[in-house]
Write a protein that holds these residues in place. Structure first.
Motif, PDB file in Angstrom:
ATOM      1  N   VAL A 100      -4.084  -0.186 -10.836  1.00  0.00           N
ATOM      2  CA  VAL A 100      -3.394   0.226  -9.609  1.00  0.00           C
ATOM      3  C   VAL A 100      -3.432  -0.918  -8.597  1.00  0.00           C
ATOM      4  CG1 VAL A 100      -3.376   1.875  -7.691  1.00  0.00           C
ATOM      5  CG2 VAL A 100      -3.878   2.665 -10.015  1.00  0.00           C
ATOM      6  N   ARG A 101      -4.582  -1.565  -8.475  1.00  0.00           N
ATOM      7  CA  ARG A 101      -4.668  -2.734  -7.579  1.00  0.00           C
ATOM      8  C   ARG A 101      -3.680  -3.810  -8.004  1.00  0.00           C
ATOM      9  NH1 ARG A 101     -10.463  -2.455  -7.320  1.00  0.00           N
ATOM     10  NH2 ARG A 101     -10.546  -4.194  -8.770  1.00  0.00           N
ATOM     11  N   GLU A 102      -3.514  -3.989  -9.302  1.00  0.00           N
ATOM     12  CA  GLU A 102      -2.552  -4.980  -9.798  1.00  0.00           C
ATOM     13  C   GLU A 102      -1.126  -4.591  -9.408  1.00  0.00           C
ATOM     14  OE1 GLU A 102      -0.670  -8.222 -11.485  1.00  0.00           O
ATOM     15  OE2 GLU A 102      -2.706  -7.955 -10.752  1.00  0.00           O
ATOM     16  N   ASN A 103      -0.813  -3.301  -9.446  1.00  0.00           N
ATOM     17  CA  ASN A 103       0.512  -2.840  -8.993  1.00  0.00           C
ATOM     18  C   ASN A 103       0.704  -3.127  -7.507  1.00  0.00           C
ATOM     19  OD1 ASN A 103       1.226  -1.901 -11.524  1.00  0.00           O
ATOM     20  ND2 ASN A 103       0.577   0.194 -11.093  1.00  0.00           N
ATOM     21  N   VAL A 104      -0.343  -2.920  -6.714  1.00  0.00           N
ATOM     22  CA  VAL A 104      -0.279  -3.203  -5.280  1.00  0.00           C
ATOM     23  C   VAL A 104      -0.064  -4.706  -5.072  1.00  0.00           C
ATOM     24  CG1 VAL A 104      -1.537  -3.124  -3.083  1.00  0.00           C
ATOM     25  CG2 VAL A 104      -1.716  -1.202  -4.678  1.00  0.00           C
ATOM     26  N   ARG A 105      -0.776  -5.526  -5.819  1.00  0.00           N
ATOM     27  CA  ARG A 105      -0.633  -6.981  -5.719  1.00  0.00           C
ATOM     28  C   ARG A 105       0.801  -7.408  -6.033  1.00  0.00           C
ATOM     29  NH1 ARG A 105       0.148 -11.383  -8.252  1.00  0.00           N
ATOM     30  NH2 ARG A 105       0.272 -10.330 -10.253  1.00  0.00           N
ATOM     31  N   ARG A 106       1.358  -6.846  -7.108  1.00  0.00           N
ATOM     32  CA  ARG A 106       2.734  -7.191  -7.478  1.00  0.00           C
ATOM     33  C   ARG A 106       3.724  -6.778  -6.391  1.00  0.00           C
ATOM     34  NH1 ARG A 106       1.286  -6.256 -13.146  1.00  0.00           N
ATOM     35  NH2 ARG A 106       1.667  -4.067 -12.883  1.00  0.00           N
ATOM     36  N   SER A 107       3.525  -5.598  -5.814  1.00  0.00           N
ATOM     37  CA  SER A 107       4.386  -5.152  -4.711  1.00  0.00           C
ATOM     38  C   SER A 107       4.270  -6.102  -3.523  1.00  0.00           C
ATOM     39  CB  SER A 107       4.008  -3.735  -4.260  1.00  0.00           C
ATOM     40  OG  SER A 107       4.236  -2.797  -5.268  1.00  0.00           O
ATOM     41  N   PHE A 108       3.044  -6.523  -3.228  1.00  0.00           N
ATOM     42  CA  PHE A 108       2.811  -7.469  -2.132  1.00  0.00           C
ATOM     43  C   PHE A 108       3.572  -8.765  -2.376  1.00  0.00           C
ATOM     44  CE2 PHE A 108       0.804 -11.127  -0.315  1.00  0.00           C
ATOM     45  CZ  PHE A 108       0.441 -10.751   0.960  1.00  0.00           C
ATOM     46  N   VAL A 109       3.397  -9.349  -3.554  1.00  0.00           N
ATOM     47  CA  VAL A 109       4.014 -10.645  -3.871  1.00  0.00           C
ATOM     48  C   VAL A 109       5.534 -10.550  -3.789  1.00  0.00           C
ATOM     49  CG1 VAL A 109       4.384 -12.336  -5.716  1.00  0.00           C
ATOM     50  CG2 VAL A 109       2.072 -11.517  -5.222  1.00  0.00           C
ATOM     51  N   LEU A 162       0.842  -1.202   0.000  1.00  0.00           N
ATOM     52  CA  LEU A 162       0.000   0.000   0.000  1.00  0.00           C
ATOM     53  C   LEU A 162       0.876   1.250   0.000  1.00  0.00           C
ATOM     54  CD1 LEU A 162      -2.749  -1.091   2.558  1.00  0.00           C
ATOM     55  CD2 LEU A 162      -3.065  -0.716   0.081  1.00  0.00           C
ATOM     56  N   HIS A 163       1.855   1.284   0.889  1.00  0.00           N
ATOM     57  CA  HIS A 163       2.751   2.441   0.994  1.00  0.00           C
ATOM     58  C   HIS A 163       3.496   2.691  -0.324  1.00  0.00           C
ATOM     59  CE1 HIS A 163       5.357   5.341   2.984  1.00  0.00           C
ATOM     60  NE2 HIS A 163       6.365   4.762   2.365  1.00  0.00           N
ATOM     61  N   GLN A 164       4.000   1.615  -0.957  1.00  0.00           N
ATOM     62  CA  GLN A 164       4.727   1.745  -2.225  1.00  0.00           C
ATOM     63  C   GLN A 164       3.866   2.354  -3.321  1.00  0.00           C
ATOM     64  OE1 GLN A 164       8.004   1.311  -1.005  1.00  0.00           O
ATOM     65  NE2 GLN A 164       8.205   0.750  -3.129  1.00  0.00           N
ATOM     66  N   ASN A 165       2.564   2.234  -3.172  1.00  0.00           N
ATOM     67  CA  ASN A 165       1.649   2.726  -4.197  1.00  0.00           C
ATOM     68  C   ASN A 165       0.872   3.963  -3.749  1.00  0.00           C
ATOM     69  OD1 ASN A 165       1.563   0.707  -6.650  1.00  0.00           O
ATOM     70  ND2 ASN A 165       1.974  -0.476  -4.796  1.00  0.00           N
ATOM     71  N   LEU A 220      -7.469  -9.954  -0.732  1.00  0.00           N
ATOM     72  CA  LEU A 220      -6.811  -9.179   0.316  1.00  0.00           C
ATOM     73  C   LEU A 220      -6.489  -7.780  -0.190  1.00  0.00           C
ATOM     74  CD1 LEU A 220      -5.228  -8.669   2.960  1.00  0.00           C
ATOM     75  CD2 LEU A 220      -3.328  -9.939   1.953  1.00  0.00           C
ATOM     76  N   ILE A 221      -5.893  -7.698  -1.368  1.00  0.00           N
ATOM     77  CA  ILE A 221      -5.517  -6.398  -1.936  1.00  0.00           C
ATOM     78  C   ILE A 221      -6.754  -5.585  -2.298  1.00  0.00           C
ATOM     79  CG2 ILE A 221      -4.324  -5.269  -3.865  1.00  0.00           C
ATOM     80  CD1 ILE A 221      -2.529  -6.605  -1.594  1.00  0.00           C
ATOM     81  N   GLU A 222      -7.748  -6.239  -2.846  1.00  0.00           N
ATOM     82  CA  GLU A 222      -9.004  -5.548  -3.181  1.00  0.00           C
ATOM     83  C   GLU A 222      -9.619  -4.918  -1.935  1.00  0.00           C
ATOM     84  OE1 GLU A 222     -13.278  -7.324  -4.196  1.00  0.00           O
ATOM     85  OE2 GLU A 222     -11.809  -7.709  -5.797  1.00  0.00           O
ATOM     86  N   ARG A 223      -9.598  -5.629  -0.833  1.00  0.00           N
ATOM     87  CA  ARG A 223     -10.182  -5.130   0.413  1.00  0.00           C
ATOM     88  C   ARG A 223      -9.312  -4.054   1.057  1.00  0.00           C
ATOM     89  NH1 ARG A 223     -11.413 -11.355   1.987  1.00  0.00           N
ATOM     90  NH2 ARG A 223     -13.450 -11.501   0.981  1.00  0.00           N
ATOM     91  N   ALA A 224      -7.988  -4.181   0.898  1.00  0.00           N
ATOM     92  CA  ALA A 224      -7.077  -3.234   1.541  1.00  0.00           C
ATOM     93  C   ALA A 224      -7.004  -1.895   0.811  1.00  0.00           C
ATOM     94  CB  ALA A 224      -5.681  -3.844   1.647  1.00  0.00           C
ATOM     95  N   CYS A 225      -7.164  -1.928  -0.502  1.00  0.00           N
ATOM     96  CA  CYS A 225      -7.098  -0.687  -1.288  1.00  0.00           C
ATOM     97  C   CYS A 225      -8.353   0.147  -1.068  1.00  0.00           C
ATOM     98  CB  CYS A 225      -6.981  -1.016  -2.780  1.00  0.00           C
ATOM     99  SG  CYS A 225      -5.361  -1.609  -3.274  1.00  0.00           S
TER     100      CYS A 225
END
Length: 143
Positions: free
Chosen positions: A66-75, A29-32, A53-58
């Motif tokens: 943007v959610r996909e970018n967050v997912r990639r950062s998470f992974v 989240l922070h990275q994005n 998880l990412i859908e709910r957190a964003c």
């Protein structure tokens, strides 16, 4: 009746993974450019795989890309930090050893990414599971 196989979930069942999931979520989240979430919020978000998880957190109405970018950062982060704070729940290794000694096969089926399931099983339960399966592209998540 004797059981031949016991299948376990991973997060919140055999392993306490919440702190590492929270750290990875907040990093992503922070990275994005988004605000971090509390551990209690993240506790409510987990259980249906990383995409959910990412859908709910964003924030609501976050664009898909943007959610996909967050997912990639998470992974990326979670791949390096999936075991920083994770630990088995008390009694789980002993339970698995007893099941194995009784001739019962043991497996893990999780919505956690397959790479993390295999890493964590190897690290915390080496040789105690006959099969471990996590979320993979092209396969449906549980249930």
């Amino acid at each position: 009746m004797k059981y031949k196989l016991v299948i376990f979930d991973m997060d919140g069942t055999i392993l306490d993974t919440l702190e590492d999931l929270a750290d990875a979520t907040n990093y992503a989240l922070h990275q994005n450019g988004f605000s971090e979430r509390t551990i209690d919020e993240i506790r409510r978000f987990v259980g249906n795989g990383i995409i959910k998880l990412i859908e709910r957190a964003c924030p609501e109405n976050t664009p898909d890309e943007v959610r996909e970018n967050v997912r990639r950062s998470f992974v990326s982060y979670y791949g390096e930090h999936c075991a920083d704070h994770t630990k088995p729940y008390e009694g789980i290794p002993e339970l698995l050893q007893k099941l194995r000694a009784a001739g019962i096969k043991c497996a893990v089926d999780s919505n956690k990414p397959d790479f993390a399931v295999k890493e964590l099983c190897s690290r915390y339960f080496n040789g105690l599971f006959d099969f471990a399966l996590g979320s993979r592209e092209g396969c449906k998540n549980k249930p």
